[in-house]
Design a protein around this motif. Structure first.
Motif, short mmCIF file in Angstrom:
data_model
loop_
_atom_site.label_atom_id
_atom_site.label_comp_id
_atom_site.label_asym_id
_atom_site.label_seq_id
_atom_site.Cartn_x
_atom_site.Cartn_y
_atom_site.Cartn_z
N THR A 33 0.89 -1.28 0.06
CA THR A 33 -0.10 -0.12 0.18
C THR A 33 0.94 1.25 -0.06
O THR A 33 1.91 1.25 0.16
CB THR A 33 -1.04 0.10 1.05
OG1 THR A 33 -1.98 1.01 0.87
CG2 THR A 33 -0.30 0.21 2.39
N ARG A 34 0.14 2.18 -0.15
CA ARG A 34 0.94 3.97 -0.11
C ARG A 34 1.53 3.79 1.57
O ARG A 34 0.89 3.28 2.49
CB ARG A 34 -0.04 4.81 -0.32
CG ARG A 34 -0.49 5.10 -1.43
CD ARG A 34 -1.47 6.23 -1.71
NE ARG A 34 -2.14 6.28 -2.94
CZ ARG A 34 -3.56 5.94 -3.01
NH1 ARG A 34 -4.12 5.68 -1.94
NH2 ARG A 34 -4.19 5.80 -4.35
N ASN A 38 6.26 9.06 0.47
CA ASN A 38 6.55 8.79 -0.63
C ASN A 38 6.96 7.32 -0.81
O ASN A 38 7.69 7.18 -1.95
CB ASN A 38 7.08 9.86 -1.87
CG ASN A 38 6.06 10.86 -2.09
OD1 ASN A 38 6.09 11.94 -1.42
ND2 ASN A 38 5.09 10.88 -3.01
N CYS A 39 6.76 6.48 -0.01
CA CYS A 39 7.32 5.22 -0.33
C CYS A 39 6.13 4.24 -0.01
O CYS A 39 5.05 4.49 -0.17
CB CYS A 39 8.53 4.62 1.00
SG CYS A 39 7.96 4.40 2.40
N LEU A 40 6.51 2.78 -0.62
CA LEU A 40 5.30 1.91 -0.21
C LEU A 40 5.70 0.96 0.98
O LEU A 40 6.71 1.06 1.10
CB LEU A 40 5.51 1.11 -1.66
CG LEU A 40 5.10 1.77 -2.96
CD1 LEU A 40 5.08 0.78 -4.07
CD2 LEU A 40 3.65 2.64 -3.03
N GLY A 75 -5.34 2.70 -1.51
CA GLY A 75 -4.02 2.10 -2.20
C GLY A 75 -3.60 0.62 -2.13
O GLY A 75 -2.67 0.24 -2.79
N THR A 92 -0.52 2.76 -10.19
CA THR A 92 -1.02 3.92 -9.31
C THR A 92 0.26 3.84 -8.11
O THR A 92 0.47 5.06 -7.69
CB THR A 92 -2.34 3.54 -8.93
OG1 THR A 92 -2.38 2.21 -8.13
CG2 THR A 92 -3.19 3.68 -9.92
N LEU A 93 0.54 2.90 -7.56
CA LEU A 93 1.40 2.79 -6.34
C LEU A 93 2.84 3.26 -6.99
O LEU A 93 3.68 3.99 -6.29
CB LEU A 93 1.45 1.55 -5.75
CG LEU A 93 0.18 1.09 -5.09
CD1 LEU A 93 0.42 -0.13 -4.56
CD2 LEU A 93 -0.08 2.21 -4.19
N TYR A 96 2.69 7.02 -7.37
CA TYR A 96 2.67 7.55 -5.98
C TYR A 96 4.11 7.68 -5.44
O TYR A 96 4.72 8.83 -5.07
CB TYR A 96 1.79 6.80 -4.95
CG TYR A 96 2.07 7.46 -3.64
CD1 TYR A 96 1.48 8.45 -3.21
CD2 TYR A 96 2.73 6.59 -2.69
CE1 TYR A 96 1.94 9.05 -1.90
CE2 TYR A 96 2.99 6.90 -1.54
CZ TYR A 96 2.46 8.09 -0.93
OH TYR A 96 2.91 8.30 0.30
N SER A 97 4.90 6.45 -5.53
CA SER A 97 6.35 6.37 -4.72
C SER A 97 7.19 6.75 -5.81
O SER A 97 8.45 6.82 -5.67
CB SER A 97 6.46 5.06 -4.43
OG SER A 97 6.19 4.04 -5.47
N GLU A 113 9.57 -1.40 3.41
CA GLU A 113 9.28 -0.34 2.69
C GLU A 113 10.13 -0.28 1.27
O GLU A 113 11.13 -0.71 0.94
CB GLU A 113 9.68 0.94 3.39
CG GLU A 113 9.00 1.12 4.40
CD GLU A 113 9.62 2.52 5.35
OE1 GLU A 113 8.83 2.82 6.49
OE2 GLU A 113 10.51 3.12 4.92
#
Length: 143
Positions: A33-34, A38-40, A75, A92-93, A96-97, A113
């Motif tokens: 997930t988000r 700005n990492c996953l 997310g 999308t992920l 985002y990242s 992460e």
């Protein structure tokens, strides 16, 4: 427990090899997930359930609680590692990242992460300069 830092690449289809040391701890399926900064975030299912239960306890009447829960859950995707040891990170992920090619995968206790290499280096450099101040502030938590 997850720990360590590994450099990997994401291929053109959005697939990334999960470091071998992390695969067993993730189990058959896990949640991506988000994350913050700005990492996953990657959670094994048992850790995801703990976090999910905590987030369910947040008051629906609080705007920040609603926003964070929406951001976090919208997310989230359930993942499995393929036979080559890879996961597929949805577009999308990746957007985002800021994941394009080079990435850094780190173990952070109960989660993993995934960072864009450039974003991680900037974050690490900025944090390194204030590491002692951060540590001093955490003394109140008996660390």
């Amino acid at each position: 427990m997850f720990m360590g830092e590994y450099q990997h690449n994401i291929d053109i289809k959005g697939r990334m090899i999960v470091p071998a040391k992390f695969r067993e701890g993730l189990g058959d399926s896990f949640v991506l997930t988000r994350g913050l900064d700005n990492c996953l975030f990657v959670y094994p299912m048992d850790e995801w359930k703990v976090l999910e239960d905590k987030l369910k306890q947040l008051p629906l009447t609080k705007k920040d609680a609603r926003q964070f829960t929406r951001f976090f859950f919208s997310g989230a995707v359930e993942c499995e590692i393929d036979k080559q040891g890879r996961i597929n990170i949805p577009a999308t992920l990746r957007t985002y990242s800021k994941l394009e090619k080079e990435c850094i995968v780190i173990g952070v206790s109960n989660r993993i992460e995934i960072w864009s290499k450039d974003v991680w280096e900037d974050y690490f450099e900025a944090s390194e300069e204030s590491f002692e101040d951060i540590a001093e502030n955490l003394l109140d938590f008996d660390i």
